[in-house]
Write a protein that holds these residues in place. Structure first.
Motif, PDB file in Angstrom:
ATOM      1  N   HIS A  72      63.266  79.081  71.993  1.00 34.56           N
ATOM      2  CA  HIS A  72      62.618  78.969  70.692  1.00 34.56           C
ATOM      3  C   HIS A  72      63.582  79.358  69.579  1.00 34.56           C
ATOM      4  O   HIS A  72      64.456  80.217  69.769  1.00 34.56           O
ATOM      5  CB  HIS A  72      61.331  79.802  70.644  1.00 34.56           C
ATOM      6  N   LEU A  99      54.373  82.838  69.665  1.00 34.19           N
ATOM      7  CA  LEU A  99      55.334  82.126  68.848  1.00 34.19           C
ATOM      8  C   LEU A  99      54.864  82.101  67.396  1.00 34.19           C
ATOM      9  O   LEU A  99      53.744  81.674  67.098  1.00 34.19           O
ATOM     10  CB  LEU A  99      55.512  80.691  69.354  1.00 34.19           C
ATOM     11  N   ALA A 105      59.901  75.287  69.683  1.00 37.00           N
ATOM     12  CA  ALA A 105      60.185  75.728  71.035  1.00 37.00           C
ATOM     13  C   ALA A 105      60.215  74.559  72.002  1.00 37.00           C
ATOM     14  O   ALA A 105      59.629  73.493  71.757  1.00 37.00           O
ATOM     15  CB  ALA A 105      59.136  76.747  71.489  1.00 37.00           C
TER      16      ALA A 105
END
Length: 308
Positions: A72, A99, A105
């Motif tokens: 990511h 996230l 990602a």
């Protein structure tokens, strides 16, 4: 108990009905009309890769079965996070990756993975949550006993709106019970939260047994006001129920089969809180639980077993 018949509700979807772009299921505003919650489910083989682009969403990557690598990037900084995962959803807790809404990602690995989401522009740092740091709660009592893993709740992870947890219900027990709702803004008493249920079922023994398509449970919803909603379905692995409003529950594990579900919740209220209102006709059931105690089969998986 065929899986091939049409579903009875726009709020319930069989495994694969929402397939798109390499994902087994995609729940988002374009596919279901939910405004605050989303969910993606995929099965990856070695060499497969799935991309999560920057779309103004906070997300939680949850291994259902198997292990994954998530690369990511955010603000020009790239990070690689290894998710150890687990053998199955019945094998204990898992680590997870939150996230930020500013991160993009790529997920690789082997197994089944879920990505919960909620739209936001409020940035919270990406964070790897270790399995050992996931709190385990026992809720209910007697035949309504169940185990909850708090993956992304206000006390565990900082987030904008999203609340995510897992529930494991032993064979023959009921959960999401008494029927309850969270569809009105009543400060300190009830919050407005959409909810997604993703189900898996397996013969008793969980990770030690192969989950066949025959394993099942049941799930119901009904209206709490003038907004119509109704689900009364047998649920199997991969099925998804959507609860934008209304009373929901029970989620019942059939005798002989354990039941798992992943819950994703979010809503428009200014506070990130899970506040519920029981159906008044059934709220008395809660008062019976202290004397009943918890099902002796719980905790469903011991910490010692998880750490083997």
């Amino acid at each position: 108990m065929s899986r091939d018949r049409p579903t009875a509700s726009a709020w319930f979807h069989r495994r694969g009905e929402l397939a798109r772009d390499g994902w087994e299921s995609v729940v988002d505003p374009t596919s279901t009309g939910l405004a605050h919650t989303g969910l993606r489910i995929a099965e990856l083989n070695p060499g497969d890769a799935l991309t999560l682009s920057v779309e103004g969403e906070e997300r939680l990557v949850v291994p259902l079965a198997g292990s994954f690598t998530v690369k990511h990037a955010e603000n020009g900084i790239s990070t690689t996070t290894e998710l150890a995962g687990r053998a199955s959803v019945f094998a204990g807790r898992t680590d997870a990756l939150y996230l930020s809404c500013a991160a993009e990602a790529v997920i690789t690995g082997s197994g089944r993975v879920a990505v919960a989401s909620s739209p936001t522009t409020e940035v919270h740092p990406s964070h790897h949550l270790a399995a050992a740091d996931v709190p385990v709660e026992l809720r209910g009592g007697g035949p309504a006993s169940r185990e909850v893993h708090d993956l992304c709740t206000p006390a565990v992870l900082a987030a904008a709106r999203m609340i995510v947890c897992e529930v494991v219900t032993p064979s023959g027990n009921w959960s999401s019970y008494p029927p309850h709702k969270h569809d009105s803004h009543r400060p300190g008493a009830e919050s407005r939260l959409e909810e997604i249920y993703y189900f898996e079922a397996a013969p008793v023994g969980g990770a030690e047994r192969v989950a066949g398509t025959a394993a099942f449970g049941s799930f119901a919803t009904y209206a709490s006001d003038e907004r119509d909603i109704a689900i009364a379905e047998l649920v199997r692995s991969g099925d998804i129920a959507l609860v934008p409003y209304g009373y929901h529950g029970p989620a019942a594990a059939a005798p002989g089969y354990d039941l798992y579900y992943l819950n994703v919740m979010a809503g428009p209220d200014p506070e990130r809180r899970w506040l519920i209102a029981d159906d008044p006709a059934h709220e008395w059931v809660r008062r019976t639980w202290p004397s009943a105690g918890f099902d002796p089969r719980l905790p469903f998986t011991s910490l010692e077993k998880e750490q083997r």
